[in-house]
Design a protein around this motif. Structure first.
Motif: not given
Lengths: 864, 194
Positions: A698-721
C-alpha cells in the motif's frame, strides 16, 4: 392565508402581559355566573386557554377564578359539557396546585358526584400533597357500590387504571383484588340486548328487545364483546368495552406491583409472588382467557362493514399481547393458550394485513416456549424427584449436552433445553443425573406435541415480512421494538441476527431518520467474529442499499426479460432492468448474510447508483454511516482481537477509497477510517510487523495518497511508531530496513512531486513531514541507516530551500532531525521514547529524561 | 394510556403548537416538593415542544421525496371535502430522552397540520392509529382543523368535546363502526348544546 392567521394569533397571545391576563381573568369572573352571558364567557375562557397553551412561561391564576373553574368542573353534565371541559383544561394547565389551593379547592368529598368529575384533575395533581391517596379510597367505594350507575363506576375504574399506570405502588392488594373481581364481572356479564335509540322519543313504540349481532350480521349466541354490533349500546356494554380496552394495562401494572413488592404479605403468611397473583387476581385470569378466546373466534368472522376488518386486526394484536401476559402470570394456561396461538398463526401467516399480529405471536412463542416443557404432570414429578436426589450440578450438564449431541437434536432445541436445564439446576441447586436423563428421554418422546419450534415464525418475520414491507413504518416499528425487547434472546439463543442482518439493515436504510438511535443499540448485537466484516461493508454501503431499495420500489413490477446489452445504463432504474447490473442491486439488498465480504464490482454498483446521490433518503442514510461506524469500531476495539484486526486491515486499505461517491459522506467516512486505523494499530501493534506485505504494498504506491492523504500519513506514522522490537519479537533489523527503504523511496518521490507540481499537487508537505519523521525513527532503531537518513533529509532540505509555499517549515523540521540523528544515542531515546511518555510520568517524575535535560539546559545557559 | 395529544402546524415555516392535552404525568419528581409547580409546567411545555419538533422533522423528511405539496392536500380538501392521504409515522422516545419513561409517538400529517399521540410503550399502535384518524376526521368536521388551523386554537371547547369523546381521559378504546356512529352523534349533540 390561514397559516399566516396562526402566526398572527401566536404573536398576539405571546405578547399578552401579566396585566392583560389579570384583566382577562377579571372579565371572566364578571360574567362567570351569568347564564345570559354564556357565549361571552366561553369566548373569554378560550382566549385564556389559548394564551396559557402557547405562552412559553408558566402563569398562575387568581384563586377566586380557580375556585370557580374547579366548581364548574365538578358540576359538569351533558348540557354544559363544552364549557366545563374548557374549564377543566384551563385548570390542568396550571396544575399541580400548591398545598393551600389543593387543600381548599381539590379535597374529594366522599360520595359526592362532584368527585367523579374531578378525577382528571386529581390525576394531574398526582401524588403531591397526598392527593391520590385520599381520592383512591373514595374511588374504591364508588366502584364497589352496586347501586351506583354504570357511568360513575366507569369513571372510578378509569381513574383506578390511571393510578395503576402512573402510581403503581399506591395500589394495595385489597384494591387490586376488588377491582379485578369487578372487571371479571364486566367482561362476561354485559347485557346482550341492543339499547333503544336514545334520540327518538316514541311512547307508542313497542319495546324492542333486539339481541346484538355478530360482526358478520348473524345474531349473537354468546356473551357480549366489543366486536358485537348493535344499533346503540347500553351503559354496561360501554363498561365492557372500557374493561377490555384497559385490561392489559391493569394486568401489566398490577402484576408488576404484586411481584415486585416483597413486603406485602397476605394474611400474614408468606406466599410466592405467583400464588399471590393467583389469589389477588382471582378469577380475572380465567375470565380474561375466556373473553380473549371468544374474540379470537369472532375475528374469524367476515365483517359486514369493511372498516371493521381493521379493528379485528387491532383486536388480535391486543388479544395475543394479553394472552402472553396471562401466561406469564399463570403458567398453567400455557398449553391451552399455546395451542390457540399456534392455530392463529397458521391462519394468519399469509394474510398481509395481519402482519403486525404475527410479531406479537412471535413474542408469545419466545416468552413461553421454554416453559411449555415444564407443564402439567411432568413438572411436579420432576420437582419431586429432584428434591429426593442430591448430586452436584456441573458434570450433569455436560452429560446432558453430550446426550443431545448423540441424539442429533437441532441446535435450537439444544440451547433451549440447555437453558431450561440450567434453570432447573439453579432453582433447585440439586440435580439427579440418572433421573433427569430418564425424564429427558420422556420429553423428547412426547414433548413435540407441546413444544413448538418458532423457527418458522422467525423466518417468516425476518425474511418475508421484512423484505416485502420495509416501507411500512408501523410494521418496521414493531420489528425494531421486538428486536430491542428480545436482544439477549435473539443474540445468544438464535442465529437470527447474524443470519438476517442485511435484511434488518433495510429498516434503517429506508427509515434512516427514524431508527438511528435504535440501531446504535442493535448494532453490537448483530456483530460476531464471523459477521463483523460483512457488517462493516454493509454499513459503508448503506447509502447504496437505500439507493437500491429506492430503485426497486420505483421499478415497474415484473417486466419481461432482462436486457442483456452491456452499454452503460443512463439511470439506476435502467440498470435494474439489465442482466449485467441487476445482480449487483440484488446483492446489496440481500436477505441473508454469510458472504463475509462484499462483491468485486462494487465500483460498478456505485456507478449505477450515481444518479441517486442527491436523493433525500440516500442523503440522510449516508449521514447515519459515520455514527454507526464509530459504534462498530468501538465494539471492535473492545472485543475484536488480534486475528480480527489482521483480517480488517486489508479491508480498511481497500475500502478507504472504494466509497459511494458522495462528497460529504466520503469525507466523513475517510476521517473515521483514518482515526480508527491509528487506534487499531495502537491496540494491536504487532500487526505493523506481521502484515508487512499488505502495508508495504500500500505504502509503496504514491497513487494511494491521492484522495486519502490523512489515511496514508496515519499509516506511515504507525509504521514509524510501532515497527520496533519493543512490540514484537519477530521484528528484525532486516524488516526495519525494508520499511525504511520504502519510506525513503516514497519521500523522494513525494518531495519531487511537490516541487514539480507545486500548487496543483495532491500531496501536501504534511505527508513529507510525516514520512521524514517516520524514516528517522526507523533509522534510530537500526543505526546503519542513520547516514542514509541524514543524506535523505539533506536532499529534501535542498529541494525545498527555495520552496516559498511553506517549504521553510519542512526545512527546519529536516534540520532538527539531522541534528538529532547526529547524536545516535540521544536520537534513539528522543525518537523512541518508552511507552511511559503517554502516562504523563515523564513530565512529572524528577528522574525522567525531559526534566533532567531541561535542568541541565538551564544550568548550562545560566553559566554561560 | 395516551400521555399526550398534540396538534401543530407543519410546513411551511416554523412549526406552531395549536393544541395539546396531557392525560398523565411524566413522573418527574411526583413526590418531591423541591420542584415547584412552575418548573413542572415548564418541563411539560418543553417536552411537548421536543415532540412536535421531532414530528416536524420526520414529516419534512417524508415530504422531501413524496412529491406531494401542502397545497395539493388543502386543495383536495376544499374542493372534494375528502380527507387527504396522511403521512403516518412512528418513533420511539427512550426513557430519559424526552420523558422519564419509555414512550413512543405516532403521528399523522397532511396539509398544514400534524397530529400526534405520545403513548406508553405497550400501547396498541393499531388502535392508536385508528383513534387518531377518527379524531382528525371529527376535528375537521367541527373545527376545520386541516383547512383553517387557526380555528383549532380558538375553538378549543369544540376540540375538547371531540377529544373527550374519542379519547376519554387518554384511553384508547376498541370501537367498531356502530360504536363510532354512536359517539359521533354524542359529539354532535354536545357541540350543538347551548
Amino acid at each position: 392565508m390561514s397559516i399566516q392567521a396562526v402566526d398572527n394569533l401566536f404573536q398576539q397571545a405571546r405578547k399578552a402581559s401579566d396585566e392583560d391576563i389579570e384583566k382577562l381573568c377579571n372579565n371572566i369572573l364578571d360574567v362567570f355566573h351569568q347564564p345570559e352571558k354564556l357565549t361571552e364567557c366561553t369566548n373569554l375562557l378560550r382566549q385564556l386557554y389559548f394564551i396559557l397553551q402557547v405562552s412559553d412561561h408558566p402563569m398562575s391564576l387568581p384563586k377566586k377564578l380557580l375556585e370557580n373553574l374547579i366548581t364548574s368542573v365538578g358540576l359538569m353534565n351533558e348540557r354544559n359539557l363544552k364549557q366545563c371541559l374548557i374549564c377543566q383544561r384551563i385548570v390542568k394547565e396550571v396544575m399541580p396546585l400548591d398545598a393551600e389551593n389543593m387543600s381548599e379547592l381539590l379535597q374529594p368529598e366522599s360520595g359526592s358526584s362532584v368527585t367523579k368529575n374531578l378525577f382528571p384533575l386529581y390525576i394531574a395533581q398526582g401524588k403531591r400533597y397526598g392527593c391520590i391517596k385520599s381520592v383512591l379510597s373514595s374511588a374504591m367505594r364508588w366502584l364497589g357500590n352496586q347501586d351506583l350507575d354504570f357511568e360513575s363506576q366507569r369513571q372510578s375504574f378509569v381513574f383506578l387504571v390511571a393510578v395503576s399506570i402512573l402510581h403503581t405502588s399506591s395500589l394495595n392488594t385489597e384494591y387490586i383484588e376488588t377491582t379485578s373481581s369487578k372487571i371479571s364481572q364486566w367482561l362476561l356479564n354485559a347485557s346482550i340486548q341492543q339499547a333503544p335509540n336514545p334520540y327518538t322519543i316514541n311512547p307508542f313504540r313497542k319495546d324492542q328487545t333486539n339481541i346484538v349481532n355478530e360482526i358478520d350480521g348473524t345474531p349473537s349466541q354468546n356473551f357480549f364483546t366489543f366486536l358485537n354490533i348493535g344499533q346503540y349500546y347500553t351503559e354496561d356494554q360501554f363498561l365492557n368495552i372500557h374493561s377490555f380496552s384497559m385490561l392489559y394495562k391493569w394486568l401489566y401494572h398490577c402484576h408488576k406491583q404484586l411481584t415486585s413488592d416483597t413486603t406485602v404479605t397476605n394474611n400474614g403468611s408468606d406466599m410466592s409472588p405467583t400464588d399471590r397473583c393467583k389469589q389477588v387476581f382471582g378469577n380475572l385470569a380465567s375470565k380474561t382467557v375466556e373473553y380473549c378466546f371468544r374474540l379470537l373466534d369472532q375475528c374469524e368472522r367476515k365483517p359486514k362493514v369493511a372498516t371493521d376488518a381493521e379493528i379485528q386486526i387491532a383486536c388480535l394484536y391486543e388479544t395475543v399481547t394479553i394472552l402472553d401476559l396471562i401466561c406469564s402470570i399463570e403458567a398453567n394456561y400455557i398449553p391451552k393458550v399455546h395451542q390457540e396461538i399456534k392455530r392463529l398463526y397458521t391462519r394468519l401467516s399469509h394474510d398481509v394485513t395481519a402482519f403486525p399480529v404475527i410479531i406479537q405471536i412471535l413474542q408469545f412463542f419466545i416468552n413461553h416456549n421454554i416453559t411449555v416443557l415444564y407443564q402439567s404432570q411432568y413438572y411436579s414429578s420432576l420437582s419431586i424427584t429432584v428434591s429426593i436426589y442430591n448430586v452436584t450440578a456441573f458434570p450433569v450438564i455436560i452429560q446432558i449436552l453430550q446426550f443431545f449431541i448423540n441424539h442429533n437434536i437441532t441446535v435450537l432445541y439444544q440451547s433451549q433445553y440447555y437453558s431450561s436445564l440450567s434453570i432447573t439446576v439453579s432453582i433447585y441447586n440439586v440435580t439427579a443425573f440418572p433421573v433427569i436423563i430418564q425424564l429427558l428421554q420422556f420429553f423428547i418422546n412426547h414433548s413435540s406435541a407441546v413444544v413448538h419450534d418458532p423457527q418458522e415464525t422467525y423466518q417468516h418475520v425476518f425474511t418475508e415480512i421484512l423484505s416485502q414491507h420495509y416501507t411500512d413504518q408501523g410494521l418496521m416499528f414493531d420489528i425494531v421494538n421486538f428486536i430491542m425487547d428480545n436482544l439477549d434472546t435473539l443474540c445468544y439463543k438464535t442465529s437470527i441476527l447474524s443470519t438476517y442482518f442485511p435484511n434488518i439493515f433495510k429498516i434503517l436504510a429506508w427509515h434512516p431518520r427514524t431508527f438511528l438511535a435504535e440501531f446504535i443499540d442493535i448494532l453490537p448485537a448483530l456483530m460476531s467474529p464471523t459477521t463483523s466484516l460483512e457488517i462493516f461493508h454493509t454499513i459503508l454501503d448503506l447509502p447504496c442499499m437505500t439507493g437500491a431499495l429506492e430503485t426497486i420500489v420505483k421499478s415497474p413490477e415484473n417486466t419481461s426479460q432482462l436486457s442483456t446489452v452491456t452499454v452503460t445504463p443512463a439511470s439506476s432504474l435502467e440498470a435494474y432492468q439489465m442482466a449485467l447490473y441487476r445482480p449487483l442491486l440484488t446483492f446489496i439488498t440481500r436477505v441473508e448474510g454469510g458472504h463475509g465480504d462484499t462483491i468485486n464490482r462494487l465500483d460498478s454498483l456505485h456507478g449505477v447508483l450515481d444518479d441517486l446521490k442527491n436523493n433525500p433518503r440516500v442523503t440522510v442514510a449516508s449521514q447515519t454511516v459515520p455514527v454507526l461506524l464509530r459504534v462498530w469500531f468501538e465494539e471492535i476495539l473492545e472485543n475484536g482481537g488480534n486475528d480480527f484486526a489482521i483480517q480488517l486491515l486489508p479491508v480498511m486499505l481497500e475500502r478507504s477509497i472504494l466509497l459511494y461517491p458522495k462528497p460529504d459522506f466520503t469525507a466523513d467516512v475517510k476521517r473515521i477510517l483514518s482515526e480508527n486505523l491509528v487506534k487499531l494499530l495502537k491496540k494491536y501493534k504487532s500487526i505493523v510487523i506481521s502484515q508487512y506485505d499488505e502495508i508495504s504494498d500500500f505504502l509503496i504506491s504514491t497513487r494511494n495518497i491521492y484522495n486519502r492523504e490523512e489515511f496514508y500519513t496515519n499509516l506511515v506514522w504507525c509504521v514509524g511508531e510501532y515497527c520496533t522490537v519493543q512490540h514484537s519479537k519477530t521484528c528484525t533489523a532486516d524488516l526495519i530496513a525494508k520499511y525504511y527503504n520504502i519510506l525513503e523511496a516514497v519521500t523522494y518521490e513525494t518531495s519531487g512531486i511537490i516541487i514539480n507540481n507545486d500548487e496543483t499537487s495532491y500531496i501536501t508537505l504534511k505527508t513529507v513531514s510525516v514520512l521524514i519523521s517516520a524514516l528517522s525513527k526507523l533509522a534510530t532503531r537500526c543505526q546503519d541507516l542513520i547516514p542514509r537518513a541524514i543524506l535523505c533529509l539533506t536532499k529534501v532540505t535542498k529541494q525545498h530551500l527555495t520552496n516559498s509555499n511553506g517549504g521553510e517549515i519542512l526545512v527546519s523540521r529536516c534540520q532538527e532531525l539531522i541534528n538529532i540523528l547526529k547524536l545516535p544515542n540521544f536520537a534513539s531515546v528522543i525518537l523512541n521514547p518508552p511507552e511511559e511518555i503517554e502516562s504523563g510520568r515523564w513530565h512529572k517524575d524528577n528522574t525522567s529524561i525531559p526534566i533532567l535535560l531541561r535542568a541541565s539546559h538551564r544550568h548550562l545557559t545560566s553559566d554561560g | 394510556m395516551v400521555y399526550a395529544f398534540i396538534i401543530n402546524t407543519i410546513l411551511p415555516g416554523i412549526p406552531r403548537l395549536l393544541y395539546y392535552d396531557i392525560f398523565g404525568q411524566d413522573g418527574v419528581a411526583d413526590d418531591s416538593l423541591d420542584i415547584t409547580a412552575d418548573v413542572l409546567t415548564s418541563i411539560r411545555k418543553s417536552q411537548i415542544q421536543q415532540v412536535f419538533e421531532r414530528v416536524h422533522s420526520e414529516y419534512q423528511f417524508r415530504r422531501s421525496f413524496s412529491g406531494r405539496s401542502v397545497e395539493d392536500d388543502v386543495l383536495k380538501l376544499i374542493n372534494d371535502d375528502t380527507l387527504p392521504e396522511f403521512d403516518t409515522g412512528f418513533f420511539r422516545l427512550r426513557a430519559g430522552e424526552v420523558f422519564q419513561k419509555d414512550r413512543y409517538v405516532i403521528w399523522l400529517a397532511a396539509g398544514y397540520t400534524a397530529f400526534s399521540f405520545v403513548c406508553e410503550k405497550y400501547e396498541n399502535r393499531l388502535v392508536a392509529e385508528s383513534i387518531l384518524k377518527h379524531l382528525i376526521r371529527y376535528l375537521q368536521e367541527h373545527v376545520r382543523v386541516l383547512t383553517q388551523p387557526s380555528e383549532t386554537g380558538l375553538r378549543s371547547e369544540r376540540v375538547g368535546v371531540v377529544v373527550n369523546t374519542f379519547l376519554p381521559q387518554g384511553n384508547l378504546l376498541f370501537l367498531n363502526n356502530r360504536l363510532i356512529r354512536q359517539l359521533e352523534k354524542e359529539v354532535d349533540n354536545q357541540i350543538k348544546a347551548s
